[in-house]
Design an enzyme around this catalytic site. Structure first.
Site, PDB file in Angstrom:
ATOM      1  N   LYS A   1       6.374  -3.673  12.168  1.00  0.00           N
ATOM      2  CA  LYS A   1       7.882  -3.377  11.684  1.00  0.00           C
ATOM      3  C   LYS A   1       8.558  -3.616  12.979  1.00  0.00           C
ATOM      4  O   LYS A   1       8.728  -3.100  14.225  1.00  0.00           O
ATOM      5  CB  LYS A   1       7.890  -2.017  11.139  1.00  0.00           C
ATOM      6  CG  LYS A   1       7.169  -1.676  10.008  1.00  0.00           C
ATOM      7  CD  LYS A   1       7.510  -0.446   9.162  1.00  0.00           C
ATOM      8  CE  LYS A   1       6.640  -0.051   8.196  1.00  0.00           C
ATOM      9  NZ  LYS A   1       6.999  -0.935   7.039  1.00  0.00           N
TER      10      LYS A   1
ATOM     11  N   ARG B   1      -0.954  -0.129  -0.532  1.00  0.00           N
ATOM     12  CA  ARG B   1      -1.891  -0.562  -1.709  1.00  0.00           C
ATOM     13  C   ARG B   1      -3.399  -0.710  -1.377  1.00  0.00           C
ATOM     14  O   ARG B   1      -4.163  -0.594  -2.568  1.00  0.00           O
ATOM     15  CB  ARG B   1      -1.071  -1.841  -2.270  1.00  0.00           C
ATOM     16  CG  ARG B   1      -1.249  -3.066  -1.640  1.00  0.00           C
ATOM     17  CD  ARG B   1      -0.153  -4.101  -1.922  1.00  0.00           C
ATOM     18  NE  ARG B   1       1.187  -3.903  -1.631  1.00  0.00           N
ATOM     19  CZ  ARG B   1       2.245  -4.527  -1.758  1.00  0.00           C
ATOM     20  NH1 ARG B   1       2.027  -5.713  -2.460  1.00  0.00           N
ATOM     21  NH2 ARG B   1       3.236  -4.190  -1.449  1.00  0.00           N
TER      22      ARG B   1
END
Ligand code: BES
Ligand code: MN
Ligand code: ZN
Length: 485
Positions: free
Chosen positions: A259, A333
């Site tokens: 990030k 996920r």
């Protein structure tokens, strides 16, 4: 620590009181003088949010409920007024404080008390200087008077305890709370509240072939855990359990797709879903909700490292589906899919997944709504919406059309873990849907699960999003079961 709650039947003349008013009449039991009443009336007519009367021996806070708002909005206004009053109340150093109501809707005392307690929370355990710590001089005891019964008080006490605990977990940084430490905290929660918990270590996770959780964990120096929380009361009304799945990424750096910019801000809160699920199990066990509820929490941090998983890897998941890694930052996920697949062994009535899953959900709804989607029957979504309004953790439903599923197909594996920039929250949900044949709802709390500033009593950093909502949901579900029997 937080204020204790108890019920009183009579207000004595020297007690400080918060009184919620449904009309401009000031009740006699507040024992205010004629001049005090005149003063209050003027302020009330000027439509001030609250009036504070400082008598020699006590304080009286008067709150006139706003007219013209729908019922659930009115409830929320009271919680917000409680937040707005929190500082004055603290500065007045009340050892105890009465909350009462007159000519108002039923439940107003509880709503105000809830807003107040949730506003008194602070995370200051790492402040070593006493004077820099958020002053704990809130009333040690809130004495609830009027239209509230013992059961409601119990509920409020247990619920707010659970929210405090969830907030503590979310606000704890990863250097103090890695995945194993999180599981230890959950064990403590289980033994205090009375739910069962089993923590599976890396060896067991390997034996179960949870390829998603193991892949995300590869860059970490700490092992992953998979926690199974279970509340199965003898009087449970449901034959098939409700399974809650919570994202337990104790820190999300993004992995090798690291990030950048400010995107790593507060990524210690990427386990907010896990904290919520553990909190809901706590509420269920403490209040004795007669439903069989299971919580599944896969946990690890997501980091780059010499052994970290990379873009292009193909992972075999718990249910043997293969996944091409399109981005290591779509890690949530992957760990959740293994948990959702594991849930099949319980033949659940419903699976609800709670996760800070996508920036897309946060961009769509900001901090005002939890994005919900899934293939479960409409009645469950309606129930969630209704509960969401009541507790003001509102839900907004996204479409779940099969066409969105096309976006996450891979050329070389069954699925890939990213579907491009479009419809990001939905494709994440569609990805998860592949891992179960049971009714499924996904709640994306990326926008509500960590806040940059206080949104009234939903305090900044980790407000504990979804906990009050899902607790209310289980309570309503119980009522529905009881009606059927
Ligand atoms: N934990 C993040 C999602 C998130 C973003 C939560 C902002 C709270 C605030 C998640 O793991 C993530 O990184 N999602 C990516 C997915 C993308 C790579 C497909 C995202 O949303 O950018
Ligand atoms: Mn991520
Ligand atoms: Zn994440």
């Amino acid at each position: 620590m937080k204020p204790r709650l108890s019920k009183i039947n009579q207000i004595s003349p020297d007690q400080s009181v918060i009184c919620i008013l449904g009309s401009k009449d000031i009740p006699e039991n507040l024992m205010l003088s004629k001049t005090e009443k005149e003063f209050a009336h003027k302020r009330i007519l000027a439509r001030e949010e609250y009036v504070i009367i400082n008598s020699y021996h006590k304080f009286t806070y008067l709150i006139l409920v706003k007219e013209g708002l729908g019922n659930y909005r009115t409830k929320e206004e009271l919680r917000r007024t409680a937040f707005n009053l929190r500082k004055v109340i603290k500065s007045n150093n009340h050892p105890e404080l009465v909350i009462t109501a007159d000519k108002v809707y039923e439940g107003s005392v509880g709503d105000f008390a809830e807003g107040l307690i949730l506003s008194f929370y602070s995370f200051d355990k790492y402040k070593t200087r006493e004077d820099e710590r958020e002053k704990k001089n809130y009333p040690a005891e809130l004495l609830l008077h009027g239209d509230i019964d013992d059961e409601e008080i119990r509920w409020l006490a247990d619920l707010s305890d659970a929210v405090y605990k969830a907030r503590d977990l979310i606000n704890e940084p990863v250097n103090h709370l890695n995945a194993v430490a999180l599981s230890e905290e959950m064990k403590k929660m289980g033994s205090e509240a009375g739910f069962e918990i089993e923590v599976m270590n890396k060896g067991k996770i390997e034996a179960l072939k949870m390829g998603g959780l193991l892949a995300v964990n590869k860059g970490s120096v700490d092992p992953p855990v998979f926690c199974i929380l279970e509340w199965r009361p003898e009087n449970s009304l449901n034959k098939k359990p409700v399974v809650l799945v919570g994202k337990g990424i104790v820190y999300d750096t993004g992995g090798l797709n690291i990030k950048t910019g400010d995107h790593m801000d507060n990524m210690k809160a990427d386990m907010a879903g896990a904290a919520t699920v553990a909190g809901v199990l706590t509420v269920a066990a403490k209040t004795g909700i007669p439903l069989h509820v299971i919580g599944l929490i896969p946990a690890t941090d997501n980091r780059p490292g010499g052994n970290a998983y990379v873009q292009g890897d193909i992972i075999t998941m718990h249910n043997n589906i293969t996944v091409e890694v399109g981005n290591t930052d779509a890690e949530g996920r992957l760990i959740l899919a293994d948990a959702i697949s594991y849930a099949s062994r319980y033949s659940p009535e419903l699976i609800i997944n709670v996760a800070t899953l996508t920036g897309s959900a946060a961009m769509t709804f900001g901090n005002q709504a939890i994005a919900v989607m899934g293939n479960a029957e409409k009645k469950y979504f309606e129930l969630l919406e209704e509960c969401g309004n009541e507790v003001y953790e509102r839900t907004a439903r996204l479409p779940f059309w099969e066409e969105y599923g096309e976006l996450i197909k891979s050329d070389i594996a069954d699925l890939k873990n990213v579907g491009g920039r479009e419809a990001g929250a939905i494709t994440a949900g569609k990805f998860l849907e592949n891992f179960t044949k049971f009714p499924f709802i996904h709640m994306d709390i990326a926008g509500t699960g960590s806040l940059k500033k206080d949104d009234y009593y939903r305090l900044k950093d980790g407000p504990g999003s979804g906990l009050r909502l899902l607790s209310a949901f289980l309570k309503k579900l119980t009522a529905i079961y009881k009606e059927q029997n």
